[in-house]
Design an enzyme around this catalytic site. Structure first.
Site, mmCIF file in Angstrom:
data_model
loop_
_atom_site.group_PDB
_atom_site.id
_atom_site.type_symbol
_atom_site.label_atom_id
_atom_site.label_comp_id
_atom_site.label_asym_id
_atom_site.label_seq_id
_atom_site.Cartn_x
_atom_site.Cartn_y
_atom_site.Cartn_z
ATOM 1 N N ASP A 77 -2.806 4.764 -2.548
ATOM 2 C CA ASP A 77 -3.889 5.355 -1.778
ATOM 3 C C ASP A 77 -4.209 6.765 -2.287
ATOM 4 O O ASP A 77 -3.303 7.592 -2.452
ATOM 5 C CB ASP A 77 -3.479 5.398 -0.308
ATOM 6 C CG ASP A 77 -4.592 5.811 0.616
ATOM 7 O OD1 ASP A 77 -5.543 5.030 0.770
ATOM 8 O OD2 ASP A 77 -4.492 6.909 1.190
ATOM 9 N N ASP A 101 0.864 -1.179 0.000
ATOM 10 C CA ASP A 101 0.000 0.000 0.000
ATOM 11 C C ASP A 101 0.901 1.229 0.000
ATOM 12 O O ASP A 101 1.721 1.413 0.899
ATOM 13 C CB ASP A 101 -0.891 0.009 1.248
ATOM 14 C CG ASP A 101 -2.306 0.459 0.941
ATOM 15 O OD1 ASP A 101 -2.444 1.449 0.197
ATOM 16 O OD2 ASP A 101 -3.251 -0.167 1.431
ATOM 17 N N ASP A 137 -12.256 0.077 3.926
ATOM 18 C CA ASP A 137 -13.027 1.303 4.096
ATOM 19 C C ASP A 137 -14.528 1.108 3.898
ATOM 20 O O ASP A 137 -15.290 2.065 4.010
ATOM 21 C CB ASP A 137 -12.556 2.363 3.091
ATOM 22 C CG ASP A 137 -11.221 2.977 3.457
ATOM 23 O OD1 ASP A 137 -10.895 2.997 4.665
ATOM 24 O OD2 ASP A 137 -10.506 3.440 2.554
#
Length: 568
Positions: free
Chosen positions: A209, A101, A342
């Protein structure tokens, strides 16, 4: 990121590991790298090709690791760099790739870059972040003194006052997540250097991200008023700005070009449109391989936003996903997902996690996985994990949910109504520990988990599903195998069928003489539909198989997959 006609990731399936909640090897209640390594055979058994690892870098954990204090150090809560190397090697031995990530829109306020930037107005790293004096005519800290009226994704202003200097710094998210200034070439160089370091270590790519937010309008103009405490919508001034394409092409040249391995780059892009996604994912442009778009997971947001959910209209979902399938059919590529760290659990959100739990979990999986694009499985999705029964704010850990609860209640909202919205849509739903077995902590680890285990783990767990051929887990195995075995799943054209039906989701995939049909009843009442297709029996069903012969009878939450080859 070459122009290969059929990149490997078109037939691949990605599995997201959120390490904090995956498996705890050392018993401290928080998942870690060695815990993840201990469960890799679960991923191998499932059949996935890529492990996406959510952030494990050094972090104060203000946003559960998405606030990074050092990109090249493993946070001790997750283990050591040796532990990471063991996990990477173990994944590779099992034939799986691993992507990291990449969180580079912002850092932690504890990152050395920001500490130095904050130390003095004339510091060489001051311009690595967005610093501005108070609005003209206002004193520092005075109401309305913020340089712009932008509203943060986590509520409140995007600006925080640094009292020693009397200036404000920008943070689109939490105040402890200051935004990097990508206009500064030194910032871009430092990010590229860090990315090359990880690739040289052996990782196979990055999930990036909120990468479409890195290019801000340097003028930082006010946004249109949102009606929330004088705040405004800054998105037009930082979301998918033209310069982001320059930054991503530069990243490709500096980081990925000339690498001997075909890597994977995925851009998470809030607010991205299909027109923009075509540009980002066009192989000739050399930006990213695929994007995460948010349109389909915003369809059930009500007038009050995310925490004011409304029932999903399936026709809206079909129109949305069908549009993305068509738009990226010839140029670009789709990421396919229901869940991630999320989003709430899809079986609770779009399915029926009570009477039709297994059927709805497998029907939703079938519909998603056989679209054109690369499917993403979020940990526990392959088990049909559900939302959690949070009793009150004391059960919550997520900064977004806690901020929303505090601000909404302070504004006079009914606390129980606020909690209902959080129970339905809060991010903590995705972060309860993975349910491995029926033991007290669901096999997550010996210590008290950082977030309570869902009480339904006593019957909803991996151990109970492995040897059950009808389980959610084994249905996901079969879906993944179909993508590996049938080129039509990976490469076929897409045609939406029954677009106006309020309960049945049906579409066709075509590659040469091979046709594949998916028909799913996404509701709790039986349906019969007419479909002009050759008479045939399904190759995959989540309930008793139903023959298609001009019509097909669908029991509640039934999903069937048919295929024909006109050459045979």
């Amino acid at each position: 990121m070459t122009s290969d006609p059929v990149p490997w990731w078109t037939s691949a399936v990605v599995y997201q590991v959120y390490p904090r909640s995956f498996a705890d090897a050392d018993g401290d209640g928080i998942g870690d790298l060695l815990g993840a390594a201990s469960r890799l055979d679960h991923l191998k058994r499932l059949g996935v090709d890529v492990l996406w690892l959510s952030p494990v870098y050094l972090s104060p954990q203000a946003d559960n690791g998405y606030d990074i204090a050092d990109y090249q150090v493993i946070d001790p809560v997750f283990g050591t760099m040796d532990d990471f190397d063991r996990l990477l090697a173990a994944a590779h031995v099992r034939g799986m790739k691993l992507i990291m990530d990449l969180v580079v829109n912002h850092t932690s306020d504890q990152h050395p870059w920001f500490i130095e930037s904050r130390s003095a107005a004339r510091n060489p790293k001051r311009d690595w972040y967005w610093w501005r004096p108070p609005r003209e005519g206002f004193a520092p800290g005075e109401p309305g003194a913020e340089p712009t009226n932008w509203e943060s994704f986590f509520g409140g202003s995007t600006w925080t006052l640094d009292e020693p200097s009397g200036e404000y710094y920008l943070h689109l998210f939490d105040r402890r997540q200051p935004d990097l200034n990508w206009e500064n070439p030194e910032v871009r160089h430092a990010v590229h250097e860090m990315m090359r370091w990880w690739l040289d270590r052996g990782v196979d790519g990055f999930r990036m991200d909120v990468i479409n937010l890195i290019a801000k309008d340097p003028a930082l103009p006010d946004g249109a008023p949102t009606g929330t405490g004088g705040l405004g919508d800054g998105y037009p001034h930082y979301g998918t700005r033209p310069r982001v394409h320059d930054y991503l092409r530069e990243m490709h040249r500096e980081v990925f070009e000339g690498r001997p391995r075909r890597l994977l780059t995925v851009g998470e892009m809030p607010g991205v449109t299909w027109e923009q996604a075509r540009l980002f994912t066009d192989p000739a442009r050399r930006e990213v391989d695929m994007v995460f778009q948010f349109e389909h997971v915003s369809l059930d947001h009500g007038p009050g936003g995310k925490f004011d959910p409304r029932p999903l209209d399936l026709r809206d979902l079909k129109a949305c996903l069908g549009r993305w399938q068509t738009a990226l059919g010839e140029v670009g590529w789709n990421s396919l997902y229901w869940n991630n760290h999320d989003q709430p659990r899809v079986v609770s959100r779009f399915g029926d996690d009570d009477r039709w739990w297994r059927e709805s979990a497998t029907a939703l999986g079938t519909v998603l996985h056989l679209h054109r694009g690369t499917p993403y499985v979020y940990q526990g999705e392959e088990l049909g994990m559900t939302n959690a029964p949070f009793a009150g704010p004391e059960d919550l850990r997520d900064v977004e949910s806690l901020n929303h609860y505090r601000q909404a209640v302070a504004a006079g909202a009914d606390p129980e109504a606020v909690l209902r919205g959080i129970r339905a849509m809060g991010r903590d739903n995705a972060r309860t520990p993975v349910q491995w077995d029926a033991s007290p902590h669901a096999g997550f680890g010996a210590g008290q988990p950082w977030l309570p285990v869902n009480p339904n783990h006593t019957w909803l767990n991996a151990e109970a599903q492995y040897d059950d051929p009808a389980s959610v887990f084994n249905h996901y195995r079969r879906l993944i195998a179909l993508r590996h075995e049938l080129p039509v799943v990976a490469q076929g054209d897409f045609t939406m069928l029954l677009a106006d039906h309020p309960q049945v989701y049906a579409y066709e995939r075509t590659l040469g003489d091979v046709r594949l049909l998916v028909v799913a009843n996404l509701g709790g009442t039986a349906q019969t539909v007419e479909i002009d297709w050759p008479a045939t029996d399904p190759i995959l069903s989540n309930v008793d198989p139903a023959r298609l012969d001009g019509t097909v009878d669908l029991t509640p939450w039934a999903a069937h997959v048919y295929t024909v080859d006109s050459t045979g």
